[in-house]
Design an enzyme around this catalytic site. Structure first.
Site, short mmCIF file in Angstrom:
data_model
loop_
_atom_site.label_atom_id
_atom_site.label_comp_id
_atom_site.label_asym_id
_atom_site.label_seq_id
_atom_site.Cartn_x
_atom_site.Cartn_y
_atom_site.Cartn_z
N ARG A 34 91.57 113.60 66.25
CA ARG A 34 90.84 112.76 65.29
C ARG A 34 89.35 112.77 65.54
O ARG A 34 88.67 111.75 65.35
CB ARG A 34 91.36 111.32 65.31
CG ARG A 34 92.77 111.14 64.82
CD ARG A 34 92.80 111.08 63.31
NE ARG A 34 94.16 111.08 62.82
CZ ARG A 34 94.78 110.01 62.32
NH1 ARG A 34 94.16 108.87 62.25
NH2 ARG A 34 96.01 110.11 61.89
N ARG A 38 86.50 107.82 61.73
CA ARG A 38 85.71 106.61 61.47
C ARG A 38 84.81 106.15 62.60
O ARG A 38 83.95 105.30 62.39
CB ARG A 38 86.66 105.48 61.05
CG ARG A 38 87.16 105.66 59.63
CD ARG A 38 88.39 104.85 59.39
NE ARG A 38 89.47 105.32 60.25
CZ ARG A 38 90.68 104.79 60.30
NH1 ARG A 38 90.94 103.74 59.57
NH2 ARG A 38 91.60 105.30 61.09
N ARG A 47 82.69 108.62 53.66
CA ARG A 47 83.79 107.83 53.10
C ARG A 47 83.28 106.72 52.18
O ARG A 47 84.01 106.25 51.31
CB ARG A 47 84.62 107.24 54.24
CG ARG A 47 85.64 108.20 54.80
CD ARG A 47 86.85 108.36 53.88
NE ARG A 47 87.78 107.24 54.05
CZ ARG A 47 87.88 106.22 53.23
NH1 ARG A 47 87.11 106.15 52.17
NH2 ARG A 47 88.75 105.27 53.46
N ASP A 83 95.35 115.89 56.34
CA ASP A 83 96.33 114.94 56.83
C ASP A 83 97.70 115.61 56.87
O ASP A 83 97.95 116.56 56.11
CB ASP A 83 96.40 113.70 55.93
CG ASP A 83 97.15 112.57 56.64
OD1 ASP A 83 96.52 111.87 57.47
OD2 ASP A 83 98.36 112.43 56.42
N TYR A 158 107.98 109.44 57.79
CA TYR A 158 107.21 108.86 56.68
C TYR A 158 107.96 108.96 55.36
O TYR A 158 107.93 108.05 54.54
CB TYR A 158 105.85 109.55 56.56
CG TYR A 158 104.90 109.17 57.67
CD1 TYR A 158 104.34 107.89 57.71
CD2 TYR A 158 104.60 110.03 58.70
CE1 TYR A 158 103.50 107.51 58.73
CE2 TYR A 158 103.75 109.67 59.73
CZ TYR A 158 103.21 108.40 59.74
OH TYR A 158 102.37 108.03 60.76
O1 CP3 Z 1 91.98 115.23 64.13
C1 CP3 Z 1 91.17 115.34 63.18
O2 CP3 Z 1 89.95 115.06 63.30
C2 CP3 Z 1 91.65 115.90 61.84
C3 CP3 Z 1 92.03 114.93 60.90
C4 CP3 Z 1 93.41 114.31 60.88
C5 CP3 Z 1 93.69 113.18 60.07
N1 CP3 Z 1 95.02 112.93 60.13
C6 CP3 Z 1 92.69 112.44 59.27
C7 CP3 Z 1 92.97 111.05 58.87
C8 CP3 Z 1 94.61 114.69 61.48
C9 CP3 Z 1 94.88 115.82 62.47
C10 CP3 Z 1 95.62 113.81 60.99
C11 CP3 Z 1 97.04 113.93 61.35
C12 CP3 Z 1 97.91 112.78 61.14
N2 CP3 Z 1 97.99 111.96 60.03
C13 CP3 Z 1 98.93 112.38 62.04
C14 CP3 Z 1 99.24 113.08 63.34
C15 CP3 Z 1 98.30 112.71 64.41
C16 CP3 Z 1 98.57 111.36 65.00
O3 CP3 Z 1 97.65 110.52 64.92
O4 CP3 Z 1 99.65 111.14 65.57
C17 CP3 Z 1 99.59 111.28 61.48
C18 CP3 Z 1 100.72 110.51 62.12
C19 CP3 Z 1 99.00 111.03 60.21
C20 CP3 Z 1 99.37 109.98 59.22
C21 CP3 Z 1 98.26 109.07 58.96
N3 CP3 Z 1 97.17 109.39 58.18
C22 CP3 Z 1 98.10 107.76 59.43
C23 CP3 Z 1 99.09 107.05 60.34
C24 CP3 Z 1 96.90 107.28 58.93
C25 CP3 Z 1 96.33 105.90 59.09
C26 CP3 Z 1 95.93 105.65 60.49
C27 CP3 Z 1 94.44 105.75 60.61
O5 CP3 Z 1 93.96 106.49 61.47
O6 CP3 Z 1 93.79 105.03 59.83
C28 CP3 Z 1 96.30 108.33 58.16
C29 CP3 Z 1 95.01 108.33 57.44
C30 CP3 Z 1 93.96 109.22 58.05
N4 CP3 Z 1 94.14 110.54 58.38
C31 CP3 Z 1 92.60 108.87 58.31
C32 CP3 Z 1 91.98 110.01 58.83
C33 CP3 Z 1 90.54 110.16 59.24
C34 CP3 Z 1 91.95 107.53 58.03
C35 CP3 Z 1 91.61 107.50 56.57
C36 CP3 Z 1 90.28 106.89 56.26
O7 CP3 Z 1 89.22 107.53 56.48
O8 CP3 Z 1 90.31 105.76 55.77
#
Ligand code: CP3
Length: 349
Positions: A34, A38, A47, A83, A158
């Site tokens: 990640r 944020r 964003r 994502d 999911y």
């Molecule tokens: O790593 C990186 O920088 C690449 C970006 C990336 C995102 N999601 C962006 C994202 C990656 C590799 C993911 C993978 C992802 N998404 C996983 C596997 C990694 C892990 O954390 O275990 C999972 C389980 C998801 C599902 C998901 N997407 C969740 C649970 C959430 C909400 C949690 C959170 O971090 O807010 C998301 C949304 C998400 N994916 C955001 C980002 C930057 C937040 C969205 C926003 O900007 O509001």
């Protein structure tokens, strides 16, 4: 300014790719799960203009988000900004990000599973492939790009439960109530993610990572029957490509001997596992990735360095370690703490 990773000697492989293949490296490679997100003010500025989904679907913006952390830090790899649910949307599953994925109609029946179409990446998620091409054209040379997908069981969590959850009770009971349906769904997801990742490699991704974020929900027998069987199928389909494969197993200390037989290059683990024990169980044929606690970035600088020393000591000096956090960086992390982390890991060599 693009800082990129510390320079390797001309003509040599980037440290991240060499470590994936368990080759000796000039410095310990580091990237951060990640890393685009944020905690970065420049990500929050992006964003403020566009919602998360639009960000993932607009190649110029997704490429910009991918590149942001590389401008600030000497990271050894970039990871595609997207994502795990993006390709599932491409297969026609309606969902929204709130901010975690919420599926409009959770998948529970055989009819829904049969109705899931195969994924054709170039047709269904062309913007992801375009993002990869843009990042490759713009990233500092010598900084490899990691493509990724959700591992089939984590996607099932999911799709069946319908939203983020601590227990994923609906998904977990689905495995016991309807095991054949679960296997059919996993099979479809395994094939779709193989196609998706192969297309990412075709577009220029130089390593591929499968996120098994919810591995820790399962005991070893169910993990082996469902999650591992599916990921084996995906990994086998990708073996003909020459890109390293990484399997991230969250909360999987009890699953390491099951994972040891999987044909991938790197196993990623969270901070609950000691890397010395992980390496002993996995054996010499696997590299490892991890595993600083994301909470350690809140320690005073001296304590953060001690924590990094601890991870490096556990990882040992045998080639094949990629430094990372044990899970994604927290949104309230101080960006300066990340700079101190990256610089210290490189300083340690
Ligand atoms: O790593 C990186 O920088 C690449 C970006 C990336 C995102 N999601 C962006 C994202 C990656 C590799 C993911 C993978 C992802 N998404 C996983 C596997 C990694 C892990 O954390 O275990 C999972 C389980 C998801 C599902 C998901 N997407 C969740 C649970 C959430 C909400 C949690 C959170 O971090 O807010 C998301 C949304 C998400 N994916 C955001 C980002 C930057 C937040 C969205 C926003 O900007 O509001």
């Amino acid at each position: 300014m693009n800082r990129g990773a510390p320079k390797s000697a001309a003509g040599t492989e980037p440290a991240f790719l060499a470590a994936c293949r368990r080759q000796p490296v000039p410095h310990r490679p580091i990237w951060i799960m990640r890393q685009a997100g944020r905690y970065l003010p420049e990500y929050r500025a992006l964003r403020a203009k566009v919602d998360f989904e639009a960000l993932t679907r607009t190649p110029e913006l997704a490429a910009e988000a991918t590149l942001q952390p590389l401008r600030r830090y000497e990271l050894d790899a970039a990871i595609l900004f997207s994502d795990i649910m993006t390709p599932v949307q491409g297969m026609g599953v309606e969902l929204s990000f709130e901010p975690g994925p919420v599926v409009r109609e959770p998948i529970r029946t055989d009819a829904q599973i049969e109705a899931l179409p195969a994924l054709l990446a170039a047709r269904d998620v062309p913007f992801v492939l375009e993002t990869i091409r843009l990042v490759r054209a713009a990233a500092p040379s010598g900084t490899p790009l990691i493509g990724f997908a959700g591992a089939p069981f984590t996607l099932l969590c999911y799709l069946v439960s319908g939203r983020p959850s601590k227990e994923f009770a609906a998904a977990r009971s689905f495995l016991y109530e309807q095991p054949q349906s679960a296997e059919r769904l996993l099979l479809r997801l395994a094939d779709a993610m193989a196609e998706y990742l192969a297309a990412q490699a075709g577009a220029g991704a130089q390593a591929l990572m499968l996120f098994e974020s919810w591995a820790g929900l399962l005991g070893a027998p169910e993990f082996t029957r469902f999650a591992l069987a599916a990921v084996k199928r995906t990994a086998a389909a990708l073996r003909r490509l020459s890109v390293p494969l990484i399997y991230y197993v969250n909360q999987g200390s009890h699953l390491m001997s099951a994972v040891a037989g999987l044909d991938v290059d790197v196993i990623g683990v969270d901070w609950r596992s000691g890397l010395a024990e992980v390496r002993r169980v996995l054996g010499p044929a696997k590299a490892v990735q991890g595993n600083l606690d994301p909470a350690a970035l809140f320690a005073p600088p001296e304590e953060l360095r001690r924590q990094v020393d601890g991870v490096l000591e556990q990882a040992g000096s045998t080639p094949g370690h990629i430094f990372n956090l044990g899970h994604g960086i927290w949104p309230d992390t101080d960006p300066d703490a990340v700079a101190r982390l990256v610089d210290y890991v490189h300083e340690r060599g």
